[in-house]
Design a protein around this motif. Sequence first.
Motif, PDB file in Angstrom:
ATOM      1  N   ASP A 157       0.850  -1.263  -0.042  1.00 47.78           N
ATOM      2  CA  ASP A 157      -0.057   0.048   0.020  1.00 47.78           C
ATOM      3  C   ASP A 157       0.970   1.247  -0.179  1.00 47.78           C
ATOM      4  O   ASP A 157       0.512   2.127  -0.553  1.00 47.78           O
ATOM      5  CB  ASP A 157      -0.816  -0.155   1.320  1.00 47.78           C
ATOM      6  N   PHE A 158       1.783   1.195   0.888  1.00 44.54           N
ATOM      7  CA  PHE A 158       2.806   2.363   0.877  1.00 44.54           C
ATOM      8  C   PHE A 158       3.394   2.688  -0.723  1.00 44.54           C
ATOM      9  O   PHE A 158       3.802   3.878  -0.788  1.00 44.54           O
ATOM     10  CB  PHE A 158       3.697   2.370   1.821  1.00 44.54           C
ATOM     11  N   PHE A 159       3.958   1.510  -1.109  1.00 44.16           N
ATOM     12  CA  PHE A 159       4.831   1.570  -2.263  1.00 44.16           C
ATOM     13  C   PHE A 159       3.950   2.431  -3.286  1.00 44.16           C
ATOM     14  O   PHE A 159       4.331   3.552  -4.133  1.00 44.16           O
ATOM     15  CB  PHE A 159       5.181   0.294  -3.043  1.00 44.16           C
ATOM     16  N   TYR A 160       2.531   2.162  -3.582  1.00 41.14           N
ATOM     17  CA  TYR A 160       1.899   2.915  -4.463  1.00 41.14           C
ATOM     18  C   TYR A 160       1.370   4.273  -3.887  1.00 41.14           C
ATOM     19  O   TYR A 160       1.422   5.143  -4.835  1.00 41.14           O
ATOM     20  CB  TYR A 160       0.537   2.029  -4.767  1.00 41.14           C
ATOM     21  N   ALA A 161       0.867   4.250  -2.844  1.00 33.84           N
ATOM     22  CA  ALA A 161       0.597   5.564  -1.895  1.00 33.84           C
ATOM     23  C   ALA A 161       1.823   6.742  -2.246  1.00 33.84           C
ATOM     24  O   ALA A 161       1.349   7.722  -2.372  1.00 33.84           O
ATOM     25  CB  ALA A 161       0.204   5.488  -0.581  1.00 33.84           C
ATOM     26  N   GLU A 162       2.766   6.455  -2.064  1.00 32.97           N
ATOM     27  CA  GLU A 162       3.881   7.237  -2.156  1.00 32.97           C
ATOM     28  C   GLU A 162       4.072   7.851  -3.556  1.00 32.97           C
ATOM     29  O   GLU A 162       4.286   9.004  -3.856  1.00 32.97           O
ATOM     30  CB  GLU A 162       5.456   6.529  -1.765  1.00 32.97           C
ATOM     31  N   LYS A 163       3.473   6.823  -4.647  1.00 27.84           N
ATOM     32  CA  LYS A 163       3.663   7.404  -5.986  1.00 27.84           C
ATOM     33  C   LYS A 163       2.758   8.335  -6.475  1.00 27.84           C
ATOM     34  O   LYS A 163       2.438   9.167  -7.400  1.00 27.84           O
ATOM     35  CB  LYS A 163       3.993   6.127  -6.775  1.00 27.84           C
TER      36      LYS A 163
END
Length: 236
Positions: A157-163
């Motif tokens: 979730d973080f990987f995509y949220a950061e982008k």
Amino acid sequence: MNSDLLNSPVLAPEAASCLCALYSQAEQKGHDGSTYRMDATTRITPGQGIAMAELIAQHKPARCLEIGFAYGFSTLFMLGALLKAKPDARLTSMDPWELTAWHGIGLRKVEEAGAKSMHVWMEEFSHFGLPQLLKARERFDFIYIDGDHRFDAIMLDFFYAEKLLGKNGILVFDDYWMPSTKTAISFIDKNYALQRRETACANIVVYQKTAEDERGWWHFEPFAVDQNKGRSTPKR
């Protein structure tokens, strides 16, 4: 508690009233009009909700995203703050179980709060929905992560949220008491340029994205995690 919510300067009265109804633990109507009993643990505390609402009141994000919807506690705090601070904003809530496990109670409360026009529900698992948003070149000013709490799911979730997060956007993690969340936060602190922001609520971690990720493909910084804390569920 009810008076604190109803008198909050950062919440619209309609949203505050809906929150009071949810916290009363009385049975609630679902999206189909039937009445359902809620469980006693799937919620955020009023203090955490107000902390998030104050963040929204301060930053006035135009586009918000939350991973996890359920009964709509966090949703109503976010929408309640947006109704006062940024009524032309939009909140997208992602949850594949909204009409099944949660009976659409959150959807009904959004309607009762008068915020249906500024709310979008995605009936998707985050590992499907977040890549869709990224491929569509969507961007958000405020993202709240409160979905699957296993470490690998939090990191995904973080990987995509950061982008998906725009410049100066705010990223909030729920349930910092959990070892899985603590581990993810420890990695992020050491390996990303996100700026930690102070918060009065110990159960959330707040970041601000002040620059794009420019790490090389080889980048990795070792990190340590204190796993002796946060092994029991906090009292709600």
